[in-house]
Design a protein around this motif. Structure first.
Motif, PDB file in Angstrom:
ATOM      1  N   PHE A  46       2.659  -7.018   6.647  1.00 15.52           N
ATOM      2  CA  PHE A  46       1.497  -6.439   5.977  1.00 15.52           C
ATOM      3  C   PHE A  46       0.345  -6.289   6.963  1.00 15.52           C
ATOM      4  N   HIS A  47      -0.484  -5.278   6.734  1.00 13.73           N
ATOM      5  CA  HIS A  47      -1.695  -5.062   7.533  1.00 13.73           C
ATOM      6  C   HIS A  47      -2.745  -4.452   6.617  1.00 13.73           C
ATOM      7  N   PRO A  48      -4.023  -4.383   7.039  1.00 16.11           N
ATOM      8  CA  PRO A  48      -5.089  -3.949   6.119  1.00 16.11           C
ATOM      9  C   PRO A  48      -4.877  -2.582   5.485  1.00 16.11           C
ATOM     10  N   ASP A  49      -4.149  -1.680   6.139  1.00 11.47           N
ATOM     11  CA  ASP A  49      -3.944  -0.342   5.584  1.00 11.47           C
ATOM     12  C   ASP A  49      -2.626  -0.202   4.829  1.00 11.47           C
ATOM     13  N   TYR A  50      -1.894  -1.302   4.698  1.00 11.59           N
ATOM     14  CA  TYR A  50      -0.598  -1.238   4.020  1.00 11.59           C
ATOM     15  C   TYR A  50      -0.821  -1.017   2.532  1.00 11.59           C
ATOM     16  N   SER A  51       0.037  -0.204   1.904  1.00 12.82           N
ATOM     17  CA  SER A  51      -0.203   0.218   0.525  1.00 12.82           C
ATOM     18  C   SER A  51       1.034   0.046  -0.358  1.00 12.82           C
ATOM     19  N   TYR A  52       0.813   0.206  -1.646  1.00 16.18           N
ATOM     20  CA  TYR A  52       1.889   0.137  -2.645  1.00 16.18           C
ATOM     21  C   TYR A  52       2.962   1.188  -2.355  1.00 16.18           C
ATOM     22  N   SER A  53       2.548   2.395  -1.998  1.00 14.56           N
ATOM     23  CA  SER A  53       3.520   3.465  -1.758  1.00 14.56           C
ATOM     24  C   SER A  53       4.420   3.148  -0.570  1.00 14.56           C
ATOM     25  N   GLN A  54       3.883   2.442   0.442  1.00 13.51           N
ATOM     26  CA  GLN A  54       4.702   2.040   1.580  1.00 13.51           C
ATOM     27  C   GLN A  54       5.634   0.893   1.217  1.00 13.51           C
ATOM     28  N   PHE A  55       5.166  -0.011   0.367  1.00  9.98           N
ATOM     29  CA  PHE A  55       5.920  -1.213   0.032  1.00  9.98           C
ATOM     30  C   PHE A  55       7.008  -0.936  -1.004  1.00  9.98           C
TER      31      PHE A  55
END
Length: 630
Positions: A326-335
């Motif tokens: 995870f990183h600050p710009d990580y999002s639901y759509s990526q996960f």
């Protein structure tokens, strides 16, 4: 389903600065409701119970529903639930609740949560009864948040509920106070219980009308649509237990907790295709977070457990381990997954399709291969916003005893199509089909199972989600209570990974240069930590150096000095010891470059007064047998 888990002690608040608590002593004559500890007041200052003397106290039941929304039920709407805060004795600084003509909290909360009447100050008739059956347990302790309403009133909001049982008073003793038996303590999963009451109510059409009406009342009560009345709730619980025993004598005894039977009668299973737990169970939590100071070996330990090493297998096959950071710009759509531009190999045409993220990828493999275990490893889970990244799938983290999600999540149309495509393109479809039909339900065919899977997500017991978390890092996102309670946590102590085996060598035995001398990396690290903890520096434990603060590959003597300057010295200078530089480093070293230059020549002599004495490694003996000068 049990809502209780066993505890060693009822003192769950010990070791916390804000440790205000309620302690009900059922053996003290008429029973005493004591208050103790300190609570956070205005401007972050700690206050004692003495500051509440003379106020009228009431309790608030707080819980999060399956969507994460926070609800509050004010028990103070009932005059029987309002109690005065008074000294425990004349001139005493310790407080208690006045219970005269009031209903004690050990009766209020069970009535609210549809539990059988507790035993209060009376002990069990027989120790042969389970401590969690009628007349053999009571609410012993609660760890409280304190909310001062005004000059006259205060509200207590419990953070946990600890019940006690397992004792009885010895008969035939004149004073009636001799207690036999060993006390046992249980923590109530109150949020799960409240949510299960709501779920039972949503399926109450399957219940007899009189039972359904009672369950609906508790639903409205928990959602704030009805005012709390102890007498009404207590009466309804008694009626519910009697009605259930009359309607379903083969299922319910009439004296135990009615909710598990209600859940069964209402058919509240989250997913009809739930696995029957035939998979080989891994004796580890399914939702697991390793946390601790930087470099304690969290990632190393987690990876070793999951995937193993070259010489030792892990708990999962290596191709069953999916890793994401995870990183600050990580999002639901990526996960989880989203629609993305896509071109088939060998073509130039671009179309859009739903592409699964690591979560959905692991999920699909797990439900398609029910006899195999899968794990999703999340590095630095709090470097992104966990609530935003998990979105609605965080609801799936509530698991039952078998490891299945308690609450399902509906799929979008696009996700349902992708799940269908996944099953259509399975390489070994016949084998998977046979496994699914044997494993989930003998009467459920493969096509029906695929249809169910498209309709909703429900984590199976063979899918594990493990993560690491650095609570000391700057810029991390806080986790709310609703998210944290769905995980098991393991703290990695600052020295826990010191003896890790690295290619046949213990990490604690690796020697590194320190100026002109040589020292064991672990000895240098421990000395720095001891110095940071000393009265001169005094930093928090989560700012110390773990044994993996420098990766094992960087402990090579040829590169160590530069790595130590770039990582350790910079960390000490700009982070852990930023406000204590004048004490952390020697007074003549004014800048970071001076500190680095001095370390190359003088090693640990760069540190300030009081730095622990190091035990240096002996220099290797020089072989002079072939020296021509001898």
């Amino acid at each position: 389903m049990s809502y209780f888990s066993k505890l060693i002690s009822f003192n769950t608040y010990e070791g916390h600065d804000s440790n205000f608590h309620y302690d009900y002593n059922a053996n003290s004559g008429g029973g005493q409701a004591f208050l103790g500890g300190s609570f956070n007041g205005y401007e972050g200052k700690l206050h004692s119970g003495k500051d509440l003397e003379g106020k009228t106290a009431s309790f608030v039941f707080r819980f999060h529903d399956a969507s994460g929304f926070e609800h509050h039920v004010d028990l103070g709407s009932d005059e029987l639930a309002k109690m005065d805060v008074i000294p425990r004795g004349a001139g005493s600084q310790n407080m208690k609740l006045s219970l005269e003509k009031k209903k004690r909290p050990s009766l209020l909360f069970p009535a609210l949560l549809m539990l059988p009447r507790t035993c209060g100050r009376n002990m069990a008739e027989s120790l042969k009864k389970s401590p969690l059956t009628l007349e053999n347990y009571w609410l012993r302790s609660m760890w409280l948040d304190v909310e001062i309403v005004d000059n006259d009133s205060v509200r207590f909001i419990p953070k946990d509920y600890v019940f006690e049982g397992g004792c009885t008073k010895k008969k035939g003793v004149s004073d009636g106070k001799t207690v036999i038996g060993e006390p046992v303590f249980f923590s109530l999963d109150y949020e799960l219980r409240a949510n299960d009451i709501l779920r039972a109510a949503s399926h109450s059409s399957k219940l007899p009308n009189n039972i359904a009406a009672i369950v609906q009342h508790f639903k409205h009560l928990l959602l704030g649509d009805e005012a709390f009345s102890y007498s009404k709730c207590d009466q309804m619980v008694e009626e519910l237990m009697a009605e259930m025993a009359n309607h379903y004598p083969e299922l319910y005894s009439g004296i135990s907790d009615p909710l598990p039977t209600l859940m069964r009668l209402a058919d509240c299973s989250a997913c009809k295709s739930r696995p029957k737990a035939k998979v080989k169970i891994i004796d580890m939590p399914r939702n697991y977070i390793f946390f601790g100071a930087p470099g304690t070996g969290k990632s190393y330990t987690l990876n070793k457990l999951a995937a193993g090493t070259d010489g030792e297998p892990g708990l999962f096959a290596k191709d069953h381990v999916t890793r994401v950071t995870f990183h600050p710009d990580y999002s639901y759509s990526q996960f989880v997954g989203c629609f993305k531009p896509y071109s088939e190999p060998g073509t130039k045409e671009i179309s859009y399709k739903f592409v699964e993220g690591p979560f959905l990828k692991t999920y699909l493999e797990a439900i398609a291969h029910p006899y195999e275990n899968y794990v999703l490893l999340i590095e630095e889970i709090n470097r992104a916003n966990p609530a935003a990244v998990f979105g609605d799938v965080f609801q799936l983290l509530d698991r039952d005893r078998d490891g299945n999600s308690v609450y399902p999540v509906a799929t979008s149309k696009e996700m349902a199509i992708r799940i269908g495509d996944f099953f259509d393109k399975l390489k070994n479809k016949d084998a998977v089909k046979n496994a699914i039909e044997r494993y989930y339900d003998p009467d459920l065919d493969f096509d029906a199972f695929c249809e169910m899977s498209r309709e909703g997500l429900c984590l199976p017991p063979n899918m594990y989600i493990w993560a690491t978390m650095n609570s000391a890092d700057q810029g991390v996102f806080p986790m709310d209570t609703a998210f944290k309670r769905r995980w098991d946590f393991r703290y990695m102590g600052i020295n826990e990974g010191a003896d890790a085996d690295i290619d046949g060598v213990k990490l604690s035995d690796i020697e590194v240069p320190c100026g002109k001398l040589t020292v064991k990396w672990n000895d240098l690290r421990v000395a720095i930590n001891d110095f940071l903890l000393s009265d001169n520096i005094h930093v928090n434990e989560d700012k110390l150096l773990g044994p993996f603060f420098i990766s094992p590959e960087s402990l090579d003597p040829k590169t160590f000095t530069q790595v130590f300057m770039n990582k350790v010295l910079l960390y000490l200078y700009e982070d852990a010891g930023k406000t204590k530089r004048s004490k952390l480093f020697r007074s003549d070293l004014k800048t970071y470059s001076q500190v680095c230059k001095a370390f190359k020549e003088e090693g640990a002599a760069i540190f300030g007064a009081g730095f622990p004495k190091l035990e240096y490694c002996p220099e290797p003996e020089t072989d002079t047998a072939n020296d021509p000068q001898e």
